[in-house]
Design a protein around this motif. Structure first.
Motif, PDB file in Angstrom:
ATOM      1  N   LEU A  68       0.845  -1.189   0.000  1.00  0.00           N
ATOM      2  CA  LEU A  68       0.000   0.000   0.000  1.00  0.00           C
ATOM      3  C   LEU A  68       0.883   1.242   0.000  1.00  0.00           C
ATOM      4  O   LEU A  68       1.903   1.284   0.690  1.00  0.00           O
ATOM      5  N   PRO A  69       0.503   2.271  -0.735  1.00  0.00           N
ATOM      6  CA  PRO A  69       1.302   3.505  -0.766  1.00  0.00           C
ATOM      7  C   PRO A  69       1.120   4.297   0.529  1.00  0.00           C
ATOM      8  O   PRO A  69       0.106   4.967   0.736  1.00  0.00           O
ATOM      9  N   GLN A  70       2.095   4.205   1.411  1.00  0.00           N
ATOM     10  CA  GLN A  70       2.017   4.811   2.736  1.00  0.00           C
ATOM     11  C   GLN A  70       2.936   6.032   2.838  1.00  0.00           C
ATOM     12  O   GLN A  70       4.007   6.074   2.228  1.00  0.00           O
ATOM     13  N   PHE A  71       2.511   6.971   3.698  1.00  0.00           N
ATOM     14  CA  PHE A  71       3.238   8.215   3.874  1.00  0.00           C
ATOM     15  C   PHE A  71       3.108   8.679   5.330  1.00  0.00           C
ATOM     16  O   PHE A  71       2.219   8.239   6.061  1.00  0.00           O
ATOM     17  N   ILE A  72       3.994   9.582   5.706  1.00  0.00           N
ATOM     18  CA  ILE A  72       3.891  10.295   6.978  1.00  0.00           C
ATOM     19  C   ILE A  72       3.821  11.779   6.652  1.00  0.00           C
ATOM     20  O   ILE A  72       4.678  12.311   5.936  1.00  0.00           O
ATOM     21  N   ALA A  73       2.792  12.450   7.159  1.00  0.00           N
ATOM     22  CA  ALA A  73       2.643  13.892   6.985  1.00  0.00           C
ATOM     23  C   ALA A  73       2.902  14.589   8.310  1.00  0.00           C
ATOM     24  O   ALA A  73       2.543  14.074   9.374  1.00  0.00           O
ATOM     25  N   ASP A  74       3.522  15.734   8.233  1.00  0.00           N
ATOM     26  CA  ASP A  74       3.714  16.585   9.405  1.00  0.00           C
ATOM     27  C   ASP A  74       2.746  17.747   9.301  1.00  0.00           C
ATOM     28  O   ASP A  74       2.878  18.609   8.428  1.00  0.00           O
ATOM     29  N   LEU A  75       1.756  17.753  10.186  1.00  0.00           N
ATOM     30  CA  LEU A  75       0.713  18.769  10.164  1.00  0.00           C
ATOM     31  C   LEU A  75       0.886  19.667  11.384  1.00  0.00           C
ATOM     32  O   LEU A  75       0.299  19.416  12.448  1.00  0.00           O
ATOM     33  N   ASP A  76       1.714  20.672  11.246  1.00  0.00           N
ATOM     34  CA  ASP A  76       1.973  21.604  12.348  1.00  0.00           C
ATOM     35  C   ASP A  76       2.397  20.871  13.610  1.00  0.00           C
ATOM     36  O   ASP A  76       1.902  21.147  14.714  1.00  0.00           O
ATOM     37  N   GLY A  77       3.306  19.917  13.438  1.00  0.00           N
ATOM     38  CA  GLY A  77       3.843  19.202  14.586  1.00  0.00           C
ATOM     39  C   GLY A  77       3.178  17.878  14.877  1.00  0.00           C
ATOM     40  O   GLY A  77       3.737  17.064  15.620  1.00  0.00           O
ATOM     41  N   GLN A  78       1.988  17.620  14.346  1.00  0.00           N
ATOM     42  CA  GLN A  78       1.325  16.330  14.516  1.00  0.00           C
ATOM     43  C   GLN A  78       1.661  15.452  13.320  1.00  0.00           C
ATOM     44  O   GLN A  78       1.287  15.757  12.181  1.00  0.00           O
ATOM     45  N   ARG A  79       2.388  14.365  13.562  1.00  0.00           N
ATOM     46  CA  ARG A  79       2.720  13.440  12.494  1.00  0.00           C
ATOM     47  C   ARG A  79       1.574  12.456  12.304  1.00  0.00           C
ATOM     48  O   ARG A  79       1.035  11.924  13.270  1.00  0.00           O
ATOM     49  N   VAL A  80       1.191  12.241  11.062  1.00  0.00           N
ATOM     50  CA  VAL A  80       0.065  11.356  10.729  1.00  0.00           C
ATOM     51  C   VAL A  80       0.515  10.378   9.661  1.00  0.00           C
ATOM     52  O   VAL A  80       1.032  10.765   8.608  1.00  0.00           O
ATOM     53  N   HIS A  81       0.296   9.109   9.935  1.00  0.00           N
ATOM     54  CA  HIS A  81       0.527   8.054   8.956  1.00  0.00           C
ATOM     55  C   HIS A  81      -0.739   7.883   8.126  1.00  0.00           C
ATOM     56  O   HIS A  81      -1.859   7.913   8.654  1.00  0.00           O
ATOM     57  N   TYR A  82      -0.561   7.705   6.816  1.00  0.00           N
ATOM     58  CA  TYR A  82      -1.747   7.521   5.974  1.00  0.00           C
ATOM     59  C   TYR A  82      -1.394   6.734   4.722  1.00  0.00           C
ATOM     60  O   TYR A  82      -0.247   6.707   4.268  1.00  0.00           O
TER      61      TYR A  82
END
Length: 385
Positions: A68-82
């Motif tokens: 699955l194409p997975q990523f980590i985003a940094d949203l103003d300090g909150q890291r989110v896996h998606y």
């Protein structure tokens, strides 16, 4: 928004530690009782634990997840896996789907196939979706929020930022369990960006808008509330523990993989359309893939923390408040509650309501084709707007 590709790579030492703990399980003495009457069945759990220790191939599961194409985003300090899987069609429609507890992004692996590539299943490529499937904060590879206060409403704000960062000015949302609450919060807080939401569960804390002109409860609504309260009294001990003493529970489940398997596995049996035979619906490999995600990420404590936060910010609406985006609802027969349509219509603009022929709480795993069909039907007119 900063985003980086992500692949799962559990260290060998963690696998060795898991097997050691499983093989050293100290089994609790028990008074004889019918199987499953007092919770998880001891013999079933012994078999599952033995399989986890000696047969289950985490590396194979890891490869499946990493497809699955997975990523980590940094949203103003909150890291989110998606997971961000692009649709195969002329104009894929953006959809954010949210899992619940004790689920994970793994729940959606089969559903993604149906949503992103409908032509592979005899469908219309024009119904394809770009699907974003984030892991809730504190679940799996999404770290817990740095501060308290992250309930469904704050997660919805985070998802809105994520979708904006991915270039989706408008989008739809779908969810069950905790993900249903996030989807409702998205529609309530970001109606200018959310075209509609599709749900296969109604948050238990939901209370419709009330006022001086509130209509009396219908017989169906009164029966629903009575059944919901009866279920909570007999089956809802887990949720009360999550919402009131999450740290106490976490100390046990984060240390014992057998305890974790019991806590999660029992729910997959109780809430699914399996007729009491859990492996009619879920293979051991699928169960243990989900449970292992909680174990290797040490996220059981941070995941149940969301129950605490949602208790402090329940899904209640002010007098006269309505949620503008349209709502679709799929009622699966073995779901843990069955609200009547009128109960939702007190707050929501319900435009699609379906009584499903089979399936339970884990609809994306149990009936991915049926759920995908409902989602496609609901969003078909909205994607043309």
């Amino acid at each position: 928004m900063q985003t980086t590709p992500f692949q799962i790579a559990v260290p060998d030492a963690d696998l060795d530690d898991l097997r050691r703990r499983l093989r050293a399980t100290r089994w609790a003495p028990a008074t004889p009782s019918p199987a499953w009457q007092q919770g998880v069945d001891r013999e079933w759990l012994r078999e599952l634990v033995a399989y986890w220790a000696d047969t289950f191939d985490w590396r194979a599961a890891e490869r499946k997840l990493n497809a699955l194409p997975q990523f980590i985003a940094d949203l103003d300090g909150q890291r989110v896996h998606y997971v961000h899987r692009r649709g195969e069609g002329p104009a894929p429609y953006p959809l954010v789907i949210t899992h619940g507890w004790p689920g994970s992004f793994f729940e959606f692996h089969a559903l993604l196939d149906h949503l992103c590539n409908p032509a592979a299943f005899g469908g219309d490529p024009a119904d394809s979706f770009d699907v974003v499937a984030p892991s809730l904060p504190g679940f799996g590879f999404s770290p817990a929020p740095a501060q308290a206060g992250s309930a469904a409403f704050q997660v919805a704000d985070c998802w809105a930022s994520l979708m904006q960062g991915l270039g989706y000015a408008r989008f739809g949302a779908q969810g069950g369990d905790l993900g249903a609450g996030v989807s409702v919060a998205l529609a309530a807080r970001h109606p200018e960006r959310v075209d509609g939401i599709h749900l296969n569960f109604l948050p238990s804390s939901y209370e419709p808008a009330v006022g001086a002109d509130r209509q009396p409860l219908t017989p169906a609504e009164d029966n629903y509330l009575r059944e919901k309260n009866e279920w909570a009294a007999l089956e809802g001990g887990y949720a009360h523990m999550h919402a009131t003493r999450p740290a106490t529970l976490a100390a046990s489940l984060n240390d014992s993989p057998t305890g974790l398997a019991a806590w999660i596995g029992e729910k997959f049996r109780a809430w699914s359309d399996c007729g009491g035979e859990i492996e009619r619906v879920f293979s051991k490999d699928d169960l243990l893939t989900d449970i292992s995600l909680y174990w290797f990420t040490q996220s059981i404590g941070t995941s149940v923390q969301m129950y605490w936060e949602n208790r402090l910010q329940p899904m209640r609406f002010a007098d006269g408040q309505r949620v503008a985006p349209p709502v679709g609802f799929a009622s699966f027969p073995k779901e843990i509650n069955h609200p009547p349509r009128s109960w939702l219509e007190r707050t929501f603009n319900v435009v699609q309501w379906s009584e499903m022929p089979g399936g339970g709480h884990f609809a994306a795993l149990e009936k991915p084709a049926l759920l995908a069909q409902e989602i496609r039907t609901f969003f078909r007119p909205l994607r043309k707007g």
